[in-house]
Design an enzyme around this catalytic site. Sequence first.
Site, PDB file in Angstrom:
ATOM      1  N   THR A   1       0.797  -1.225   0.000  1.00  0.00           N
ATOM      2  CA  THR A   1       0.000   0.000   0.000  1.00  0.00           C
ATOM      3  C   THR A   1       0.830   1.276   0.000  1.00  0.00           C
ATOM      4  O   THR A   1       0.280   2.367  -0.139  1.00  0.00           O
ATOM      5  CB  THR A   1      -0.937   0.018   1.221  1.00  0.00           C
ATOM      6  OG1 THR A   1      -0.148  -0.099   2.417  1.00  0.00           O
ATOM      7  CG2 THR A   1      -1.927  -1.132   1.152  1.00  0.00           C
TER       8      THR A   1
ATOM      9  N   ARG B   1      22.054  -4.727   2.293  1.00  0.00           N
ATOM     10  CA  ARG B   1      22.980  -4.187   1.294  1.00  0.00           C
ATOM     11  C   ARG B   1      24.442  -4.320   1.682  1.00  0.00           C
ATOM     12  O   ARG B   1      25.296  -4.499   0.811  1.00  0.00           O
ATOM     13  CB  ARG B   1      22.647  -2.707   1.024  1.00  0.00           C
ATOM     14  CG  ARG B   1      21.298  -2.490   0.370  1.00  0.00           C
ATOM     15  CD  ARG B   1      20.965  -1.010   0.297  1.00  0.00           C
ATOM     16  NE  ARG B   1      19.618  -0.774  -0.198  1.00  0.00           N
ATOM     17  CZ  ARG B   1      18.935   0.356   0.005  1.00  0.00           C
ATOM     18  NH1 ARG B   1      19.502   1.346   0.684  1.00  0.00           N
ATOM     19  NH2 ARG B   1      17.718   0.491  -0.462  1.00  0.00           N
TER      20      ARG B   1
ATOM     21  N   CYS C   1      18.025   4.287  -3.926  1.00  0.00           N
ATOM     22  CA  CYS C   1      17.536   4.869  -5.186  1.00  0.00           C
ATOM     23  C   CYS C   1      18.548   5.817  -5.819  1.00  0.00           C
ATOM     24  O   CYS C   1      18.724   5.820  -7.048  1.00  0.00           O
ATOM     25  CB  CYS C   1      16.210   5.580  -4.957  1.00  0.00           C
ATOM     26  SG  CYS C   1      16.185   6.680  -3.517  1.00  0.00           S
TER      27      CYS C   1
ATOM     28  N   HIS D   1      14.854  11.924  -8.793  1.00  0.00           N
ATOM     29  CA  HIS D   1      16.096  12.382  -8.172  1.00  0.00           C
ATOM     30  C   HIS D   1      17.040  12.925  -9.243  1.00  0.00           C
ATOM     31  O   HIS D   1      17.180  12.336 -10.320  1.00  0.00           O
ATOM     32  CB  HIS D   1      16.804  11.224  -7.460  1.00  0.00           C
ATOM     33  CG  HIS D   1      16.130  10.780  -6.202  1.00  0.00           C
ATOM     34  ND1 HIS D   1      15.020  11.395  -5.656  1.00  0.00           N
ATOM     35  CD2 HIS D   1      16.430   9.731  -5.365  1.00  0.00           C
ATOM     36  CE1 HIS D   1      14.669  10.769  -4.549  1.00  0.00           C
ATOM     37  NE2 HIS D   1      15.509   9.761  -4.345  1.00  0.00           N
TER      38      HIS D   1
END
Length: 336
Positions: free
Chosen positions: A13, A102, A131, A238
């Site tokens: 959501t 990561r 990102c 970005h």
Amino acid sequence: MKKKFKVGLLGATGIVGKTFLRVLHERDFPVSSLFLFASSRSAGQTADFGGEKIIISELTHENVMCGMDVAFFAVDGDLSREYAPVLAKNGCLVVDNSSAWRTDPEVPLVVPEVNGEEAFKHKNIIANPNCSTAQAVVALNPLHLAYGIKRIVYSTYQSVSGATIKGMEDLERTLAGEPHKFFPYPIAGNCIPHIDTFGSDGYTGEETKMIFETKKIMRAPQLKITATTVRVPVFVGHSESINVEFEKPFDIDELKKVLANAPGVTVTDDPSANLYPTPLAAAGSDDVYVGRIRRDASVESGVNLWVVSDNLRKGAATNAVQIAELVLGVNAGSKN
């Protein structure tokens, strides 16, 4: 007949979760069954997937044991650390969008255009990068292969959607003249050089992530990298000013051709016609756009780049879906 997969989405959501649903549909990912999970507040609601209404289930350990082949995680790091090992142990491929895995040396951190082969070293968990890092390395890696990058200086201009729906709501709120509630200062008409928390060295978590992740994805631990990351009053997309110093000399026209031929890159660079990338133009696209390409005359072999991409797509959902396509042998497609 194309093989189909039981697909799960944790965090269905949120704005990234909703982007996952669009990307899966647009790329015609072969879904036999789709399982959507969110908090108890959203359980029982429905989400649209290509015109089909899918019921959202509460994210619980019992509910996720539904035989999924692949699960996309658009949840925070704590939930990822809780659920990813459970699903991985049961044979489900997890592609995680949080920062939980990561830095784990046992978990591949993958951008398919850059280090796709690393994805096949997975132990059922693959990490999706930050990102801002994802779009940067798509543009930088072909230049590194051609000229050898010695140093990178990142300056980012990151949209509020990178801070979840709360960031977008705070921009809407402050644009309307209401007090800010989420960012430390009003974001409308402002720039805030503060993304994530500050470390003892003065760098924010976002800056540290970009430095570490660039080295890991590009398999270049020797790279010298510094970063300043800034939140700006843009809803989606970005932008990054990237200064690069190379080991080898380069011809600027040749360098532009290297970028133009790189997978996932679109060069938009004609200053005489005011052509350069902007986040508004990049929104809704999966490409990484590069422009304002010009030599840095202050060093022996340097260049300045302006790199823009949709942070919800290539910076999150699209990159994760591309990882799954690669590992599962899916031929990427698009209905659009």
